[in-house]
Every structure is written in structure tokens, then in C-alpha cells.
Design a protein around this motif. Structure first.
Motif, mmCIF file in Angstrom:
data_model
loop_
_atom_site.group_PDB
_atom_site.id
_atom_site.type_symbol
_atom_site.label_atom_id
_atom_site.label_comp_id
_atom_site.label_asym_id
_atom_site.label_seq_id
_atom_site.Cartn_x
_atom_site.Cartn_y
_atom_site.Cartn_z
ATOM 1 N N SER A 131 88.801 77.291 -46.447
ATOM 2 C CA SER A 131 89.188 76.263 -45.995
ATOM 3 C C SER A 131 88.099 75.708 -44.835
ATOM 4 O O SER A 131 88.107 74.768 -44.916
ATOM 5 C CB SER A 131 90.269 76.767 -44.804
ATOM 6 O OG SER A 131 90.551 77.301 -43.939
ATOM 7 N N ASP A 165 92.273 81.191 -53.938
ATOM 8 C CA ASP A 165 91.714 80.021 -53.319
ATOM 9 C C ASP A 165 90.305 80.378 -52.557
ATOM 10 O O ASP A 165 90.111 81.072 -52.093
ATOM 11 C CB ASP A 165 92.673 79.440 -52.714
ATOM 12 C CG ASP A 165 94.151 79.505 -53.098
ATOM 13 O OD1 ASP A 165 93.966 78.899 -54.258
ATOM 14 O OD2 ASP A 165 95.108 79.981 -52.452
ATOM 15 N N GLU A 166 89.396 78.613 -52.765
ATOM 16 C CA GLU A 166 88.437 78.183 -51.946
ATOM 17 C C GLU A 166 88.624 78.360 -50.186
ATOM 18 O O GLU A 166 89.786 78.158 -50.256
ATOM 19 C CB GLU A 166 88.025 76.949 -51.803
ATOM 20 C CG GLU A 166 87.673 76.312 -53.105
ATOM 21 C CD GLU A 166 86.341 77.450 -53.484
ATOM 22 O OE1 GLU A 166 85.486 77.846 -52.889
ATOM 23 O OE2 GLU A 166 85.800 77.341 -55.067
ATOM 24 N N GLU A 169 93.049 84.629 -44.968
ATOM 25 C CA GLU A 169 92.248 83.873 -46.326
ATOM 26 C C GLU A 169 91.980 85.026 -47.051
ATOM 27 O O GLU A 169 91.851 84.973 -48.388
ATOM 28 C CB GLU A 169 91.173 83.206 -45.268
ATOM 29 C CG GLU A 169 92.123 82.252 -44.979
ATOM 30 C CD GLU A 169 91.333 80.883 -45.011
ATOM 31 O OE1 GLU A 169 91.077 79.457 -45.774
ATOM 32 O OE2 GLU A 169 90.081 80.970 -44.143
#
Length: 489
Positions: free
Chosen positions: A355, A352-353, A337
Motif C-alpha cells: 500500500s 497483494d501490492e 503487510e
């Protein structure tokens, strides 16, 4: 691993896209990554061309020291790209023949399978040799005292496929390649790697032995809490498949060279060979090779130990390189990530944020564990009532009634075999299951104990009732009683 490679490659499309909002700086992004992922610490490097764009550490190690770009980290299977480089330097020097059989170049290498005589050095590096965790006793190799002994222990092993016909990820390929480096160079593998790969690139805090570069213990996660533990013993010292210890600063020098700029260790043709897929799979030589739709080629490789995770990627067309190394291992690997977010920043996009995958997984497992404990307690409390209702029933009927309660025990007993099956036959030990899968292991154990305790309490109550005269021994219910028992079931 291939699925992760494909997912990562899809994310690294590097086609310019206007950001919807201002992207954070690399440092701000990584600071938020530390908070969002909850990992104890990680180090990161980003390169472009011959420059290091960013190299830093975040969080802390298990001794409490702040992580920096110079913190030693275990990088596990990222080691394979270094081993491939060592082999290719000897190929360029004419001391190793890439397409000649290993058996002709490596005294002491033989297997029970006659097809092993056809395994070439290229097959080893492309992971197309036919070596497989399903046909090689990996546990028997783990306590080998040297690469020579490790290789000799393969004499009773077999191949899973004919050489060059099938790709299968197996660490043995790269440990045999490391032994080949020793024989061809006349030096211990670690010495050769230091003198001919690390030092020429200026990687002064890198080694394949923790006696030379000592990393701190890593962490495992249990229901949100990080627990410091030493790495599980195994064949790591001088291992070609997973033994490298390095730093973010050193990885920056490595990524620059891998992108074809700065000091070069092999010819351009040899570098391209290392970065090219085999005829049967998209894996090169220590790199997964992907061509995302609409984007440039991406080379990537992950590394996972029991207390450390790492991932590296380069994009030859743009000259970008990335490496993320974490000192904690869990059921969710946050290093991917973080890497994807860095890739997004390199394109001018907002990452992206996060998870919260680790937290979510462990929260669910923690909830299941609490339910299992609760059911175990409830089973014990209600065991007297359960026994009273089934007093006098035949033993086979009572046993049948108890079977569902013992299902969690059966699952727990089969747990290592199940994980082995999901891992393509790789041997899985109970000791390994107490590391990064620890939350799942504890959950399954608590469920099994709850079932066993319930059965024990029920049987004790039944025996107590029979011994007290409340239930005559040998009692056999009449047909009407059988119907009553069936209704209760």
C-alpha cells in the motif's frame, strides 16, 4: 490490536484458490517488500510442520551490518506467548494452580481493590483480570528495579472490572505472571525462560535481557527518512509483557513447537489451553484466536515497541507458522503487510501490492507541515496590515479575533491526552511522542508555532502602532466602527 487480528485472520483463510498468475518465490517477494515498504531491515521465518521453509534477513541494521536470520530483534508483545509457556510448564509440574487466586500463590501481590483477591492465573494469561491502564499508574511501574518491586507497586492500584468478566489488554498481566514464575520456580524469570523454554527448543540466541543478547538500535521514520535511535527506556529487562529478544532462526523453532510438532514443553492439553479463547473474548494465552469464515483457525499476535515491530501467526490445521520482525517503527506497521503476503504465498496466491502506507501518511503530514510553515511566515509578513485594520478596537474584540489562530496550540497541548484516550487510557508521555509518531508530532508542533508566531507578530504591531500615537489608548469605536470591524471579521 483486535481490529488488526480480525483483519489478518480474514486474510489467512488458507482455502486453496488457483492463482491468477505465477506467484513469486518467497525470496523474491521479500526482496520486493524491502524496496516497497522502505523499512531499513527485517527478518522473516516461515515454517510448515517440523520444517523451516524459509529464514532470512533483508536490509541492514543501524550499524550497517546486513540483516540475517541470526540478527537479534526485539519482539515486544510476542513475549507474552513465551511468558504463557513458562507459566504452563509450571502448571504441568504442579507448581502453579491455573484457577487459584494469584494472591494465594504470589507473596507481595495485593491491590487497593478487594476484588484483586479473586484474580486467578488464568485471568492474567487471558487478560481478563480487570487490570487496566486506566486504573493502574503505568508510569510508576516503569522504573521498577525488579519484578518483585514492580509487583509491590501495585498495592495502591484498582481494577477496572470484576475478574473474569471483561477483556482488556494490559501488560501488567504478563509482568505479574513473570513474577509468579520466579516465585514458583525459585529462579529469576530470565533464567527460567532460558533453561525451560529457549534451550529445550534450541533457541540459543534468545533472552529477556539486552545484557545477554544485544540488538542494535532501531529506527524511527520522519517524513520518509529513517533515524536511528535507542529504544525508549522502560520496564523491558526481564519483562514478561515485552522483553524478549530473539532471531528469525530461533523463532522458527518456536513456531514449529507451537504447531504441536518437534520438541514439546507442555502436554497437548496445556498447549490447547494456551491456544483457546477465554469465555469473554477471542484472546487465548499470548495469542489472538480467530476463526475466519470458510477457513481454519488462526492464532496471531503483534508486538510494537518504539523502534521495533513484530508479528507472529500459526495455523494449527495446516501446520504453517510465520514471523516477521522489523527494526523500524512508524505510523504504519509494514510487518502485517509482509505477513499477509507470506500467507498468500503459502496458499499459492499472488500477494497483494504493497500500500505504501508509511510513505503516503508521511507525505501528507509533510505537506501539512510545509503549509503550516508557509502560513506562519505569511502571518508575520501581513501582521502590520492586520494591526492597522484593527487599530483602536477593544482588547476583547482583538482577543476574539486571535482565538482561531491559537487553535493549533490548543491541539498540540492536548495531544498526549488525546492519544491516551485513543489508546484506552494508556499513559502517553512527550518522550514517547518523539518516537514512532514523530511525523505527526512535528506537524502539530509546526502548526502550533505558526499560530503562536502569528499572534506574537500581530500583538507587537498593535503595540507599536499604539505607542507611536497612531492609535489613541482607550479608543472605543462608535457603532458604525463596530459594524466595520464585524464586517472585517
Amino acid at each position: 490490536m483486535k481490529a488488526m487480528i480480525i483483519a489478518l485472520a480474514a486474510a489467512i483463510g488458507l482455502a486453496a484458490a488457483p492463482p491468477a498468475q505465477a506467484a513469486p518465490s518467497i525470496d523474491d517477494y521479500l526482496a520486493s517488500a524491502l524496496e516497497s515498504t522502505g523499512v531499513p531491515g527485517f527478518s522473516v521465518v516461515v515454517t510448515r510442520g517440523d520444517e523451516v521453509v524459509h529464514a532470512a534477513g533483508y536490509g541492514h541494521d543501524s550499524t550497517g551490518r546486513p540483516m540475517t536470520a541470526d540478527t537479534p530483534m526485539r519482539v515486544a508483545s510476542l513475549s507474552k506467548s513465551f511468558t504463557a509457556m513458562a507459566v504452563m510448564t509450571l502448571v504441568d509440574a504442579g507448581k502453579i494452580a491455573l484457577d487459584q487466586p494469584v494472591a494465594e500463590q504470589l507473596p507481595g501481590f495485593s491491590m487497593a481493590d478487594p476484588r484483586a483477591a479473586q484474580v486467578t492465573v488464568r485471568h492474567l494469561l487471558n487478560q481478563t483480570s480487570g487490570f487496566s491502564d486506566t486504573t493502574i499508574d503505568i508510569n510508576a511501574l516503569e522504573d521498577a528495579g525488579s519484578l518483585a518491586e514492580y509487583t509491590a507497586r501495585l498495592s495502591t492500584a484498582a481494577l477496572a472490572a470484576a475478574p473474569g468478566t471483561h477483556w482488556e489488554y494490559c501488560n501488567v498481566n504478563y509482568d505479574v505472571a513473570a513474577r509468579l514464575v520466579e516465585v514458583a520456580s525459585g529462579q529469576p524469570f530470565g533464567d527460567y525462560l532460558r533453561q525451560h523454554v529457549f534451550e529445550p527448543l534450541g533457541m540459543r540466541t534468545s533472552a529477556v535481557s539486552d545484557e545477554q543478547v544485544r540488538p542494535a538500535d532501531g529506527y524511527v521514520s520522519l517524513f520518509g527518512a529513517w533515524i536511528s535511535r535507542p529504544e525508549l527506556p522502560g520496564f523491558l529487562d526481564n519483562s514478561g509483557g515485552g522483553g524478549v529478544i530473539t532471531t528469525a532462526a530461533d523463532m522458527g523453532r518456536w513456531l514449529v513447537s507451537q504447531n504441536g510438532v518437534g520438541p514439546q514443553l507442555v502436554s497437548p492439553d496445556s498447549l490447547r489451553t494456551m491456544h483457546s479463547p477465554s469465555a469473554v473474548d477471542d484472546y487465548g494465552m499470548g495469542w489472538g484466536v480467530e476463526q475466519p469464515e470458510g477457513g481454519p483457525e488462526v492464532l496471531v499476535h503483534s508486538g510494537n515497541l518504539f523502534t521495533y515491530n513484530a508479528v507472529q501467526a500459526i495455523v494449527p490445521e495446516t501446520g504453517y507458522g510465520f514471523a516477521v520482525m522489523t527494526n523500524g517503527a512508524s505510523l504504519h506497521d509494514s510487518s502485517y503487510e509482509i505477513l499477509n503476503g507470506l500467507v498468500a504465498l503459502s496458499q499459492g496466491r499472488t500477494p497483494d501490492e504493497f500500500s505504501g502506507g508509511r510513505q503516503t501518511f508521511e507525505l501528507v503530514l509533510g505537506g501539512i507541515s510545509l503549509v503550516a510553515v508557509g502560513l506562519g511566515v505569511l502571518g508575520a509578513v501581513r501582521s502590520r496590515r492586520w494591526a492597522a485594520k484593527r487599530a483602536g478596537s477593544p482588547a476583547w474584540w482583538i482577543g476574539l479575533r486571535l482565538v482561531p489562530v491559537l487553535v493549533p496550540l490548543a491541539v498540540f497541548v492536548a495531544y498526549p491526552s488525546g492519544i491516551s484516550f485513543l489508546s484506552n487510557g494508556r499513559t502517553v508521555t512527550w518522550a514517547q511522542l518523539t518516537y514512532f509518531p514523530l511525523p505527526l508530532t512535528v506537524t502539530l508542533l509546526l502548526a502550533a508555532l505558526a499560530g503562536v508566531s502569528t499572534v506574537v507578530f500581530r500583538l507587537v504591531r498593535l503595540r507599536a502602532g499604539a505607542g507611536g500615537g497612531a492609535v489613541p489608548r482607550g479608543f472605543a469605536p462608535v457603532p458604525g466602527d463596530r459594524q466595520r470591524v464585524a464586517d472585517e471579521l
